[in-house]
Design a protein around this motif. Structure first.
Motif, mmCIF file in Angstrom:
data_model
loop_
_atom_site.group_PDB
_atom_site.id
_atom_site.type_symbol
_atom_site.label_atom_id
_atom_site.label_comp_id
_atom_site.label_asym_id
_atom_site.label_seq_id
_atom_site.Cartn_x
_atom_site.Cartn_y
_atom_site.Cartn_z
ATOM 1 N N ALA A 1 30.768 -3.983 -22.838
ATOM 2 C CA ALA A 1 30.671 -5.232 -22.066
ATOM 3 C C ALA A 1 32.039 -5.608 -21.504
ATOM 4 C CB ALA A 1 30.127 -6.346 -22.946
ATOM 5 N N TRP A 2 33.067 -5.472 -22.324
ATOM 6 C CA TRP A 2 34.422 -5.788 -21.847
ATOM 7 C C TRP A 2 34.847 -4.830 -20.744
ATOM 8 C CZ3 TRP A 2 36.958 -6.507 -27.313
ATOM 9 C CH2 TRP A 2 36.637 -7.775 -27.798
ATOM 10 N N GLN A 3 34.464 -3.549 -20.870
ATOM 11 C CA GLN A 3 34.818 -2.583 -19.827
ATOM 12 C C GLN A 3 34.128 -2.918 -18.508
ATOM 13 O OE1 GLN A 3 33.797 1.067 -21.860
ATOM 14 N NE2 GLN A 3 35.940 1.459 -22.403
ATOM 15 N N ARG A 4 32.886 -3.374 -18.574
ATOM 16 C CA ARG A 4 32.208 -3.791 -17.342
ATOM 17 C C ARG A 4 32.906 -4.994 -16.718
ATOM 18 N NH1 ARG A 4 27.683 -2.386 -20.397
ATOM 19 N NH2 ARG A 4 27.336 -4.546 -21.048
ATOM 20 N N ARG A 5 33.319 -5.959 -17.545
ATOM 21 C CA ARG A 5 34.054 -7.115 -17.023
ATOM 22 C C ARG A 5 35.380 -6.684 -16.408
ATOM 23 N NH1 ARG A 5 34.575 -11.358 -21.625
ATOM 24 N NH2 ARG A 5 36.337 -11.937 -20.335
ATOM 25 N N LEU A 6 36.053 -5.734 -17.067
ATOM 26 C CA LEU A 6 37.325 -5.223 -16.542
ATOM 27 C C LEU A 6 37.117 -4.537 -15.197
ATOM 28 C CD1 LEU A 6 40.346 -4.653 -16.927
ATOM 29 C CD2 LEU A 6 39.698 -2.581 -18.171
ATOM 30 N N GLU A 7 36.087 -3.735 -15.078
ATOM 31 C CA GLU A 7 35.798 -3.071 -13.802
ATOM 32 C C GLU A 7 35.501 -4.091 -12.709
ATOM 33 O OE1 GLU A 7 32.599 -0.414 -14.681
ATOM 34 O OE2 GLU A 7 33.871 0.903 -15.894
ATOM 35 N N ALA A 8 34.775 -5.145 -13.044
ATOM 36 C CA ALA A 8 34.476 -6.190 -12.060
ATOM 37 C C ALA A 8 35.746 -6.907 -11.617
ATOM 38 C CB ALA A 8 33.475 -7.182 -12.633
ATOM 39 N N LEU A 9 36.635 -7.197 -12.565
ATOM 40 C CA LEU A 9 37.914 -7.849 -12.214
ATOM 41 C C LEU A 9 38.753 -6.955 -11.308
ATOM 42 C CD1 LEU A 9 39.190 -9.581 -15.466
ATOM 43 C CD2 LEU A 9 38.917 -10.623 -13.240
ATOM 44 N N GLU A 10 38.849 -5.677 -11.666
ATOM 45 C CA GLU A 10 39.640 -4.753 -10.855
ATOM 46 C C GLU A 10 39.038 -4.600 -9.464
ATOM 47 O OE1 GLU A 10 39.679 -1.366 -13.449
ATOM 48 O OE2 GLU A 10 41.534 -2.006 -14.430
ATOM 49 N N ALA A 11 37.708 -4.592 -9.364
ATOM 50 C CA ALA A 11 37.064 -4.503 -8.050
ATOM 51 C C ALA A 11 37.359 -5.754 -7.228
ATOM 52 C CB ALA A 11 35.558 -4.317 -8.219
ATOM 53 N N ARG A 12 37.365 -6.922 -7.862
ATOM 54 C CA ARG A 12 37.671 -8.169 -7.157
ATOM 55 C C ARG A 12 39.114 -8.149 -6.632
ATOM 56 N NH1 ARG A 12 37.007 -13.705 -10.323
ATOM 57 N NH2 ARG A 12 34.816 -13.226 -10.078
ATOM 58 N N ILE A 13 40.031 -7.656 -7.458
ATOM 59 C CA ILE A 13 41.446 -7.575 -7.036
ATOM 60 C C ILE A 13 41.577 -6.629 -5.847
ATOM 61 C CG2 ILE A 13 43.726 -6.760 -7.748
ATOM 62 C CD1 ILE A 13 42.965 -7.725 -10.617
ATOM 63 N N ARG A 14 40.981 -5.440 -5.973
ATOM 64 C CA ARG A 14 41.061 -4.463 -4.869
ATOM 65 C C ARG A 14 40.449 -5.016 -3.597
ATOM 66 N NH1 ARG A 14 39.638 -0.820 -8.738
ATOM 67 N NH2 ARG A 14 37.459 -0.903 -8.096
ATOM 68 N N ASP A 15 39.324 -5.693 -3.728
ATOM 69 C CA ASP A 15 38.643 -6.242 -2.554
ATOM 70 C C ASP A 15 39.518 -7.283 -1.853
ATOM 71 O OD1 ASP A 15 36.346 -6.596 -0.822
ATOM 72 O OD2 ASP A 15 36.129 -8.550 -1.804
ATOM 73 N N ALA A 16 40.120 -8.184 -2.624
ATOM 74 C CA ALA A 16 40.972 -9.217 -2.020
ATOM 75 C C ALA A 16 42.168 -8.582 -1.308
ATOM 76 C CB ALA A 16 41.445 -10.197 -3.088
ATOM 77 N N GLU A 17 42.791 -7.601 -1.955
ATOM 78 C CA GLU A 17 43.960 -6.955 -1.343
ATOM 79 C C GLU A 17 43.558 -6.126 -0.122
ATOM 80 O OE1 GLU A 17 45.548 -4.900 -4.720
ATOM 81 O OE2 GLU A 17 46.802 -6.605 -5.288
#
Length: 155
Positions: A121-137
């Protein structure tokens, strides 16, 4: 060496020799253009399209999209880059905390490091956070690229 392998080797050598000898045969010699040839056809130079002019230039996409503020200079884009960095900084901090929690949970005794439901579950949350960061940048970099900002202004 068996007779069959000797035969194959000899046949291969013969084929290679024949191919090398026939390499230059059957080809027409290359055409060499001289200055006299160029002078003879220079009167028809305009037929190649070299003198054509493009139609009216399309208005710049960045000017139509947001006016002068979006296509601002170096100071504008450096400020925008700093604003994006400030916006994603909490997400980066949360991702770093999540990585630490995952590592601690995986190191705990009795926990299966890759199949534990909490870790997954934490890994899925981490992947979502990293995707959000990449998307914004990525969205910011694409906007800057379309507006003509130099890459050094975004660092």
């Amino acid at each position: 060496m068996t007779e069959w392998s000797r035969f194959l080797r000899a046949a291969g050598v013969c084929l290679l020799g024949a191919a090398a000898a026939a390499g230059g045969e059957g080809r027409a010699p290359a055409r060499v253009y001289t200055n006299e040839d160029l002078a003879r056809v220079s009167g028809r130079r305009g037929e190649t399209g070299v003198e054509s002019r493009p139609a009216a230039a399309a208005p710049a996409e960045s000017a139509a999209a947001g006016g002068p503020a979006r296509s601002g200079g170096e100071s504008y884009w450096r400020g925008e880059a700093a604003r994006v960095r400030r916006r994603v900084e909490p997400w980066r901090d949360a991702a770093a905390d999540l990585r630490a929690e995952i590592a601690a949970r995986q190191a705990a005794p009795g926990v299966r490091p890759y199949t534990d439901p909490q870790v997954r579950a934490w890994q899925r949350r981490l992947e979502a956070l990293e995707a959000r960061i990449r998307d914004a940048e990525d969205r910011f970099e694409e906007r800057a690229r379309r507006a003509g900002a130099l890459p050094g202004w975004l660092r």
